[in-house]
Structures are given as structure tokens and as C-alpha cells.
Write an enzyme that holds these catalytic residues in place. Structure first.
Site, PDB file in Angstrom:
ATOM      1  N   ASP A  81       0.849  -1.196   0.000  1.00  0.00           N
ATOM      2  CA  ASP A  81       0.000   0.000   0.000  1.00  0.00           C
ATOM      3  C   ASP A  81       0.888   1.251   0.000  1.00  0.00           C
ATOM      4  O   ASP A  81       1.856   1.330   0.784  1.00  0.00           O
ATOM      5  CB  ASP A  81      -0.870  -0.038   1.276  1.00  0.00           C
ATOM      6  CG  ASP A  81      -2.006   0.958   1.246  1.00  0.00           C
ATOM      7  OD1 ASP A  81      -2.398   1.388   0.149  1.00  0.00           O
ATOM      8  OD2 ASP A  81      -2.526   1.283   2.341  1.00  0.00           O
ATOM      9  N   GLY A 175      -7.870   8.034   7.786  1.00  0.00           N
ATOM     10  CA  GLY A 175      -7.996   8.342   9.215  1.00  0.00           C
ATOM     11  C   GLY A 175      -9.447   8.475   9.636  1.00  0.00           C
ATOM     12  O   GLY A 175     -10.349   8.072   8.904  1.00  0.00           O
ATOM     13  N   ASN A 225     -10.477   0.301   0.264  1.00  0.00           N
ATOM     14  CA  ASN A 225      -9.473   0.164   1.332  1.00  0.00           C
ATOM     15  C   ASN A 225     -10.024   0.463   2.730  1.00  0.00           C
ATOM     16  O   ASN A 225     -10.717   1.472   2.914  1.00  0.00           O
ATOM     17  CB  ASN A 225      -8.341   1.167   1.093  1.00  0.00           C
ATOM     18  CG  ASN A 225      -7.444   0.788  -0.061  1.00  0.00           C
ATOM     19  OD1 ASN A 225      -7.705  -0.167  -0.782  1.00  0.00           O
ATOM     20  ND2 ASN A 225      -6.377   1.533  -0.234  1.00  0.00           N
TER      21      ASN A 225
HETATM   22  P1  13P Z   1      -8.496   4.380   6.317  1.00  0.00           P
HETATM   23  O1  13P Z   1      -7.402   4.262   7.319  1.00  0.00           O
HETATM   24  O2  13P Z   1      -9.144   5.711   6.354  1.00  0.00           O
HETATM   25  O3  13P Z   1      -9.467   3.253   6.373  1.00  0.00           O
HETATM   26  O4  13P Z   1      -7.797   4.309   4.868  1.00  0.00           O
HETATM   27  C1  13P Z   1      -7.296   3.092   4.411  1.00  0.00           C
HETATM   28  C2  13P Z   1      -6.485   3.273   3.203  1.00  0.00           C
HETATM   29  O5  13P Z   1      -6.894   3.885   2.249  1.00  0.00           O
HETATM   30  C3  13P Z   1      -5.163   2.645   3.184  1.00  0.00           C
HETATM   31  O6  13P Z   1      -4.400   3.061   2.114  1.00  0.00           O
END
Ligand code: 13P
Length: 279
Positions: A81, A175, A225
Site C-alpha cells: 500500500d 484516518g 481500502n
Molecule cells: P483508512 O485508514 O481511512 O481506512 O484508509 C485506508 C487506506 O486507504 C489505506 O491506504
């Protein structure tokens, strides 16, 4: 089974749903996500932040993810990621990743294209596919969340880089949100159309209202995600367990409930994006 990014994305395209991509941090979050995928018969992505691939932790975590994916009876892609550079992307491949994100979204447009294309080319020799990012998805702490992806730029980016997936900025952030975000669903449809139906990715899934996620998936999001809410599911459960006077101190036994908490959260997201029963 451990599969590459294209394999899970093809399943999502065929069924018009999104693959849930769960960020994992340790063996317990891997186990929770795996249990959810197996129970729901869902293809999933397990992904890791690039810092884990730079630190010693990646050396230990990567084999855990690989073992989980290989043991799984459903398709599991092991994905990097937000890889910022070729250091992390190359190291992740060495550790066994079968999908790579190169995030050049903070670079000038031409530099983002050039770096992403280089990584796409290298990965192509290894039958690994790449997710790029265009239009920056920031964090919920950022004051400015206006840098949305345009359909014209997305078309050029996809054509020139050859990415399999494209992360787009359409109103989400990483977040915990102060107030629930409203997504630019029309923009998702326009980007889909302009790019000849590129598989679009939505980052920042934690805290997005379920209805917004459903609309985004219907508009063409194919990878969704979730990271922050996995952390909270795990840690809130640990904190709750720690309050109990009769808690066990044997760590393996203590972790059983947090693993279940991660599993339960992942199941809700698998159902939400329509991935249940697709494996
Ligand atoms: P969140 O932490 O907001 O769920 O985002 C996840 C994400 O996009 C990881 O790349």
C-alpha cells in the site's frame, strides 16, 4: 490461494463489486482478515504500509501474510500500500507481494507518470500488477481535501502508465473523519468512462457512510481500502479485555478475542462491498 492483483480485480469486474483491501499490521490482524474471507467465501486483498517494508517488521510480517494467503481456500492478493519509491516496491516483491501500489500522487504529473510506468514495466516481468494514484488522497487532518482527480488526467495517466488499478481522489481521506464525507459519485462515473473502465480504487474507507460506499461501488470502484477501523476494532477489544479482572495473560489466548473483533469488522465490510460468496 495466493493470487496476483489482476486475478482479484478481474473477479470484481466480472461481478460488478469491489474487492475489500484490508491493511494488516501483525499476525493477529492477518488471522482476523483471513477468517473473515474464508467464512464469507470472499476474494480479498491484504495490504501493508510501506514503512513495514522498510523496517525489520516486514521481514517477519511478509511470511505470515504469504502463509495465510497460501493456506486460504479463497483468492488472496498480498499488496503493498502506498509505495513511495522503487526501494519499497522492489523490497516488497522480494518479500512475496503479488500486487504493488506506487503512490506518486504528490509528484508533478509527468514525474508521477514516469515513475509509475517504470514500476509497471518492472512488475510486468514478474506477473505482478500495479495500482497508481492520481489526485492526492490525504489524511483527515489535512485542511485541504480539494485536489480531486480529473477524468482527462486519469485517461492520460492510465494510458501512459499501463496501471491495472487507479486510486482516485473523490472526497475521502485516510484516518477518522470529523464529519462523514460526501463522495463525488458523478466524478467516479466520469473517470470510469474516460479511462475505458479502469479499475478504480477508493482509499480512506474507514468512517465513510455505508450508503456512500455502496454508491461508489455501483459507480465503478473495484478495490475498497480499510485500515483505521481495523486498528480500532483490534485495539478497542484489547483495551476492553485488559479491564477484566479475570483476563488471561497468556498472549495467544488473550489475542483470541481481538482476532475475532477484526474478523467481525472485516465481515461487515466484505458484505458491504458485495464480495461475499464471490470466491
Ligand atoms: P483508512 O485508514 O481511512 O481506512 O484508509 C485506508 C487506506 O486507504 C489505506 O491506504
Amino acid at each position: 490461494m495466493l493470487v496476483n492483483l489482476k486475478t482479484v480485480i478481474d473477479i470484481a469486474e466480472k461481478g460488478n463489486f469491489a474487492i475489500p483491501a484490508f491493511n494488516v499490521y501483525n499476525m493477529e490482524t492477518v488471522m482476523g482478515a483471513l477468517k473473515a474471507a474464508e467464512e464469507m467465501r470472499a476474494p480479498v486483498i491484504m495490504q501493508v504500509y510501506p514503512r513495514l517494508m522498510k523496517e525489520e517488521a516486514g521481514y517477519f510480517l511478509a511470511p505470515v501474510i504469504k502463509a495465510a494467503a497460501e493456506k486460504a481456500t479463497v483468492p488472496v492478493c498480498f499488496h503493498l500500500d502506498h509505495g513511495p519509491s522503487e526501494l519499497e516496491t522492489t523490497r516488497s516483491i522480494r518479500y512475496g507481494a503479488t500486487g504493488i501500489m506506487l503512490d506518486g500522487s504528490t509528484l508533478p504529473f509527468e514525474d508521477n507518470i514516469a515513475l509509475t510506468k517504470r514500476v509497471v514495466d518492472t512488475c510486468s516481468y514478474l506477473d505482478i500488477q500495479v495500482e497508481g494514484e492520481l489526485g492526492h488522497v490525504g489524511t483527515t487532518a489535512d485542511s485541504d481535501m480539494d485536489e480531486f482527480t480529473t477524468p482527462e488526467d486519469a485517461k492520460r495517466f492510465v494510458e501512459e502508465t499501463g496501471v491495472t488499478c487507479l486510486a482516485v481522489a473523490v472526497g475521502t481521506a485516510h484516518g477518522r473523519y470529523k464529519k462523514p464525507p460526501k463522495l463525488d459519485i458523478e466524478r467516479i462515473k466520469e473517470i470510469r468512462k474516460a479511462t475505458g473502465n479502469a479499475a478504480l480504487v477508493l482509499h480512506g474507507g474507514s468512517g465513510v457512510p455505508d450508503e456512500e460506499i455502496k454508491k461508489a461501488v455501483a459507480a465503478g470502484i473495484r478495490k475498497m481500502n480499510f485500515a483505521t477501523d481495523i486498528c480500532y476494532a483490534f485495539l478497542d477489544c484489547c483495551l476492553e479485555e485488559l479491564q477484566k479482572p479475570d483476563r488471561t495473560v497468556a498472549i495467544d489466548n488473550f489475542m483470541k478475542k481481538p482476532i475475532e473483533a477484526v474478523k467481525d469488522f472485516c465481515i461487515t465490510r466484505i458484505k458491504l462491498v458485495g464480495a461475499d460468496g464471490r470466491a
